[in-house]
Design a protein around this motif. Sequence first.
Motif, PDB file in Angstrom:
ATOM      1  N   GLU A  88      -6.613   1.086  -5.682  1.00 25.64           N
ATOM      2  CA  GLU A  88      -5.710   0.006  -5.249  1.00 25.64           C
ATOM      3  C   GLU A  88      -5.416   0.109  -3.754  1.00 25.64           C
ATOM      4  O   GLU A  88      -5.392  -0.889  -3.037  1.00 25.64           O
ATOM      5  N   MET A  89      -5.202   1.340  -3.276  1.00 29.05           N
ATOM      6  CA  MET A  89      -4.962   1.546  -1.837  1.00 29.05           C
ATOM      7  C   MET A  89      -6.166   1.109  -1.023  1.00 29.05           C
ATOM      8  O   MET A  89      -6.030   0.482   0.036  1.00 29.05           O
ATOM      9  N   GLY A  90      -7.355   1.442  -1.522  1.00 34.19           N
ATOM     10  CA  GLY A  90      -8.583   1.055  -0.823  1.00 34.19           C
ATOM     11  C   GLY A  90      -8.728  -0.451  -0.714  1.00 34.19           C
ATOM     12  O   GLY A  90      -9.098  -0.987   0.337  1.00 34.19           O
ATOM     13  N   LYS A  91      -8.412  -1.150  -1.786  1.00 33.74           N
ATOM     14  CA  LYS A  91      -8.493  -2.622  -1.782  1.00 33.74           C
ATOM     15  C   LYS A  91      -7.498  -3.216  -0.786  1.00 33.74           C
ATOM     16  O   LYS A  91      -7.829  -4.138  -0.028  1.00 33.74           O
ATOM     17  N   LEU A  92      -6.278  -2.676  -0.801  1.00 33.63           N
ATOM     18  CA  LEU A  92      -5.247  -3.190   0.107  1.00 33.63           C
ATOM     19  C   LEU A  92      -5.579  -2.879   1.564  1.00 33.63           C
ATOM     20  O   LEU A  92      -5.318  -3.687   2.458  1.00 33.63           O
ATOM     21  N   ALA A  93      -6.169  -1.703   1.794  1.00 35.00           N
ATOM     22  CA  ALA A  93      -6.570  -1.331   3.169  1.00 35.00           C
ATOM     23  C   ALA A  93      -7.657  -2.269   3.670  1.00 35.00           C
ATOM     24  O   ALA A  93      -7.651  -2.700   4.830  1.00 35.00           O
ATOM     25  N   LYS A  94      -8.595  -2.614   2.778  1.00 36.10           N
ATOM     26  CA  LYS A  94      -9.680  -3.526   3.147  1.00 36.10           C
ATOM     27  C   LYS A  94      -9.133  -4.905   3.467  1.00 36.10           C
ATOM     28  O   LYS A  94      -9.523  -5.536   4.446  1.00 36.10           O
ATOM     29  N   LYS A  95      -8.195  -5.368   2.635  1.00 31.31           N
ATOM     30  CA  LYS A  95      -7.582  -6.681   2.859  1.00 31.31           C
ATOM     31  C   LYS A  95      -6.845  -6.717   4.189  1.00 31.31           C
ATOM     32  O   LYS A  95      -6.931  -7.687   4.941  1.00 31.31           O
ATOM     33  N   SER A  96      -6.154  -5.633   4.507  1.00 34.17           N
ATOM     34  CA  SER A  96      -5.407  -5.547   5.766  1.00 34.17           C
ATOM     35  C   SER A  96      -6.339  -5.573   6.961  1.00 34.17           C
ATOM     36  O   SER A  96      -6.078  -6.235   7.957  1.00 34.17           O
ATOM     37  N   SER A  97      -7.481  -4.854   6.869  1.00 37.87           N
ATOM     38  CA  SER A  97      -8.430  -4.790   8.000  1.00 37.87           C
ATOM     39  C   SER A  97      -9.132  -6.123   8.222  1.00 37.87           C
ATOM     40  O   SER A  97      -9.574  -6.421   9.323  1.00 37.87           O
ATOM     41  N   GLN A  98      -9.223  -6.954   7.162  1.00 37.46           N
ATOM     42  CA  GLN A  98      -9.884  -8.254   7.290  1.00 37.46           C
ATOM     43  C   GLN A  98      -8.928  -9.352   7.720  1.00 37.46           C
ATOM     44  O   GLN A  98      -9.341 -10.447   8.072  1.00 37.46           O
ATOM     45  N   ASP A  99      -7.625  -9.058   7.703  1.00 34.27           N
ATOM     46  CA  ASP A  99      -6.612 -10.048   8.051  1.00 34.27           C
ATOM     47  C   ASP A  99      -6.495 -10.157   9.563  1.00 34.27           C
ATOM     48  O   ASP A  99      -6.044  -9.238  10.234  1.00 34.27           O
ATOM     49  N   GLU A 100      -6.921 -11.295  10.124  1.00 31.06           N
ATOM     50  CA  GLU A 100      -6.933 -11.468  11.583  1.00 31.06           C
ATOM     51  C   GLU A 100      -5.528 -11.473  12.170  1.00 31.06           C
ATOM     52  O   GLU A 100      -5.317 -11.124  13.321  1.00 31.06           O
ATOM     53  N   ASP A 101      -4.548 -11.898  11.368  1.00 33.09           N
ATOM     54  CA  ASP A 101      -3.177 -11.972  11.882  1.00 33.09           C
ATOM     55  C   ASP A 101      -2.474 -10.627  11.858  1.00 33.09           C
ATOM     56  O   ASP A 101      -1.412 -10.453  12.430  1.00 33.09           O
ATOM     57  N   ILE A 106       0.834  -1.205   0.000  1.00 32.02           N
ATOM     58  CA  ILE A 106       0.000   0.000   0.000  1.00 32.02           C
ATOM     59  C   ILE A 106       0.872   1.260   0.000  1.00 32.02           C
ATOM     60  O   ILE A 106       0.488   2.300  -0.539  1.00 32.02           O
ATOM     61  N   PHE A 107       2.077   1.138   0.576  1.00 32.87           N
ATOM     62  CA  PHE A 107       2.986   2.290   0.596  1.00 32.87           C
ATOM     63  C   PHE A 107       3.492   2.606  -0.815  1.00 32.87           C
ATOM     64  O   PHE A 107       3.640   3.765  -1.188  1.00 32.87           O
ATOM     65  N   THR A 108       3.746   1.540  -1.580  1.00 33.27           N
ATOM     66  CA  THR A 108       4.170   1.749  -2.967  1.00 33.27           C
ATOM     67  C   THR A 108       3.054   2.422  -3.765  1.00 33.27           C
ATOM     68  O   THR A 108       3.302   3.353  -4.543  1.00 33.27           O
ATOM     69  N   LYS A 109       1.825   1.950  -3.566  1.00 32.60           N
ATOM     70  CA  LYS A 109       0.677   2.555  -4.259  1.00 32.60           C
ATOM     71  C   LYS A 109       0.536   4.027  -3.874  1.00 32.60           C
ATOM     72  O   LYS A 109       0.195   4.876  -4.703  1.00 32.60           O
ATOM     73  N   PHE A 110       0.808   4.326  -2.606  1.00 31.93           N
ATOM     74  CA  PHE A 110       0.712   5.709  -2.147  1.00 31.93           C
ATOM     75  C   PHE A 110       1.770   6.576  -2.825  1.00 31.93           C
ATOM     76  O   PHE A 110       1.502   7.726  -3.194  1.00 31.93           O
ATOM     77  N   SER A 111       2.962   6.020  -2.996  1.00 29.05           N
ATOM     78  CA  SER A 111       4.020   6.774  -3.690  1.00 29.05           C
ATOM     79  C   SER A 111       3.627   7.035  -5.145  1.00 29.05           C
ATOM     80  O   SER A 111       3.833   8.140  -5.672  1.00 29.05           O
ATOM     81  N   LEU A 112       3.042   6.005  -5.795  1.00 24.64           N
ATOM     82  CA  LEU A 112       2.554   6.188  -7.172  1.00 24.64           C
ATOM     83  C   LEU A 112       1.470   7.257  -7.214  1.00 24.64           C
ATOM     84  O   LEU A 112       1.381   8.060  -8.147  1.00 24.64           O
TER      85      LEU A 112
END
Length: 846
Positions: A451-464, A426-432
């Motif tokens: 793309e950032m939104g998708k990655l943020a959603k994936k991160s929030s759903q990741d229990e680990d 997500i940091f790379t996407k933010f730089s882009l």
Amino acid sequence: TQVEEGAVNLWNWAVVRHTHAVVNDEQKTKLRFVACRLISLCEGRDPPEGTLRRRILMSMKTGKGWIDAGKADLADEFLENAMSNIEKLYAKLRKGSDGEADIHKHRADVERNLFKVLSYQAESAVAQGDFQKAVTCVQRCKDILMKLPKETCYLSILCYNFGVETYELKRYEESSFWLSESYDIGKMDKKYCIDKEMQAKVLRLLATTYFEWDCSLYCDKALKAINLANQVNLHPAGFFLKVRILLQSGASDGDINAALAEFLHFEMSLDFCLNTAKLLLEHGRESVGLDFLKSVPERFESSSDLGKITLLHIEFLLQNKRELLAKQKIEEIIIGHYTGKQLLPDILNRLHIILWDRAAKHYEEKSYSEALHWYNYSVSFYTPRQIDENLAKLQRNMASCYFHLKQVDKAKEAVKEAERCDPNSIFTKFSLYKIAVMENDTDKAVEAVIEMGKLAKKSSQDEDSLREDKNTGTNLLRLAAQIALESDQQIVAIKALEYLSEHLQDCRQLFAALKCLVRLMLSKVMAEKEEKRHGNVFVHLSVLSNAFSAAHKRLAESFTEETFTGDMRILEAHWFRKVAWNLAVQFKDSPEKMRDFFVLSFKLSQFCPSDKAVLIAQKTCLLMAAAVDLEMGRQQVTPSEQTELFSQALQHLQTCKEIWKVLKLTGDFAKDPTDTLLLLYEFEARSKLNDPTLHNFMESVWEQPQIEMKTLEIIASLAMESPARYPVLCKKALKSALNLQRRQTVIDAVKFSKCLHSLINVSLPTGLTDMDTCVLQEVWSYFEDALSVVSSTNAYPEMEILWLMTRAWNTGIFQYTVGKYEEAEQWCGLGMRFLSHLGPLKKSYE
């Protein structure tokens, strides 16, 4: 005897079960407690020697069990009991003795038990914080020790344990006493003394106690103890503690160098040497520390960990703001890296951390060129085309520096390299994203935000995923929105705010983001509405609706955040309900959107206090929503869509009625048309839904004294409007309307004629030749009513008189065709009675 036997059996049972791990230590102690209590109940006046010995043993072990279980207060009773029984046993043994030798033997036998009981009592006293009692018990143990030299080690270790326990509780005075006692006792008997390692351990803890108690006051004692410890058994811990004491007491460099010299030939690990050097440097002993550090490589020439020394040297130089010297050291390491002197991976990682920390420090100080210099050092250790997540982070950090320096091309190169190493970050996407915004490339910026939104959603759903990682996406989206707003790129900002509002957990931040999104969307919607770009308007309205739904959802949740108060919740609800209302009013030309925003406004108003203004707003929202649903239901839609719309309208009306009941208690609403509207809307919804309760609903309506003629006429019209068909209700409404007209002082002939026209139409369908006699009689009375009014006024419309004449005549003709000549004559005659009241048309029909 039976009780005593049972107690002994219980005791033995507990021992066996504990051995086989059936019961734990505390359970075993509780069982022993019971057995011991039972034994005490069996005490006679003069128990035999065996019984006394058993009681002593049981009391001692029970007391010790309670101490070990952490319940020392319960132990005292049993230890006192053991002491009492020891005295009885000694008395009995003396009484039965034959001579001096026998007495000496018995005394030695008793003293072993006495020593144990006293040591247990000392343990109990220390556990309960009774220092004086513990000292007394240990002193008595020391007195007995002359006769029991084998117990020397035991007593010494017991005092050491007391010292550890009180040290951990920071009772330094007591701890120093016990540790001194431990050392003194430990060397009382040469044969049974504690070993050298244990003696040194006791002395090191004693020195530590003095050091932590008050180094300035007890410095000499601490040094004496540690010197003695080092003489007894040289150990790295003793050396390190001595250096600490010397540093804390402000000793000269010479004294410290002398201490270091004592250990020059002692085997110490590299880490220990480094920790010593670090200690010296941290205390400002630069010359001593650096000299010591320089001597270390000679001792560890063959070690692969030599890089640790260089790292420590670099850290020290940086801490003391000697960046130039630190850079020289780092450049030496880089040269060595490419000439076969690579650092071990873990040491290299630590070096990267040092370099990044220094770069970050310069970045915070806005010295971006200097930050790049340190990041470039880190880059030097990576091979070309190497793929590594850390390298991606490094390139992104460098890109941030280039952004600030306005060096876009170099920033793009760094981001491209980061994308190669870690494309899904997500940091790379933010730089882009930042590059796209800087280049004013809206499409690429929006793509990056998605793309950032998708990655943020994936991160929030990741229990680990760690909580910090879950917040990263939110923080970057917030920053993305801020950058877009500052760059006046509204389309990008809207997209960033959309995704941001999906992930924000903090209520204040969420509502701030939603309000910002709504304001941006409002300006775009209104601009496009004026330009009549309806396609775009509806797309943006969808975004607006989602924003309002998100606000409603969060307002409906229970709050645990202390920073978001109930008053804040009300203020947010008011803001969103008012904006939703204004939007509904703006979209009169789009009924569905208008209805949706009125419903949203109502839902949001439910989080506001129910004062008069809010109740009026809620009532109006629901009435308008019901009106729109009814209007949409009248259009050419499928039956299922009609049913859904009319049912929806009915739900709105039911809620509105409840609110209206409460609202009417707050003031005078005599001129308010709400009652009439509620009645008409509900009648239409129920009639078109073919509601079986419609007739019951209307019973209360007919009884209303204040109902207006216009309302009754509308009810009559609605009763026959497809898909509704209720002729009985229609006729009843029209009759009620006519009755209202008759009660007037002066009948309004025009209104009367229209109402009667409708009633006859419903009662006498056109073209029927075979009609029920009762129906004809009923309709005849309507014509008679009409003649009565026509005869009494000249205002009755001529075309209505002509229509009445024609309907009566045609009814007679229909009767004639089926052979009902008498009825035909009556109806044709009725028609001719209207002929005389015609004006200019009379001659045409005579």
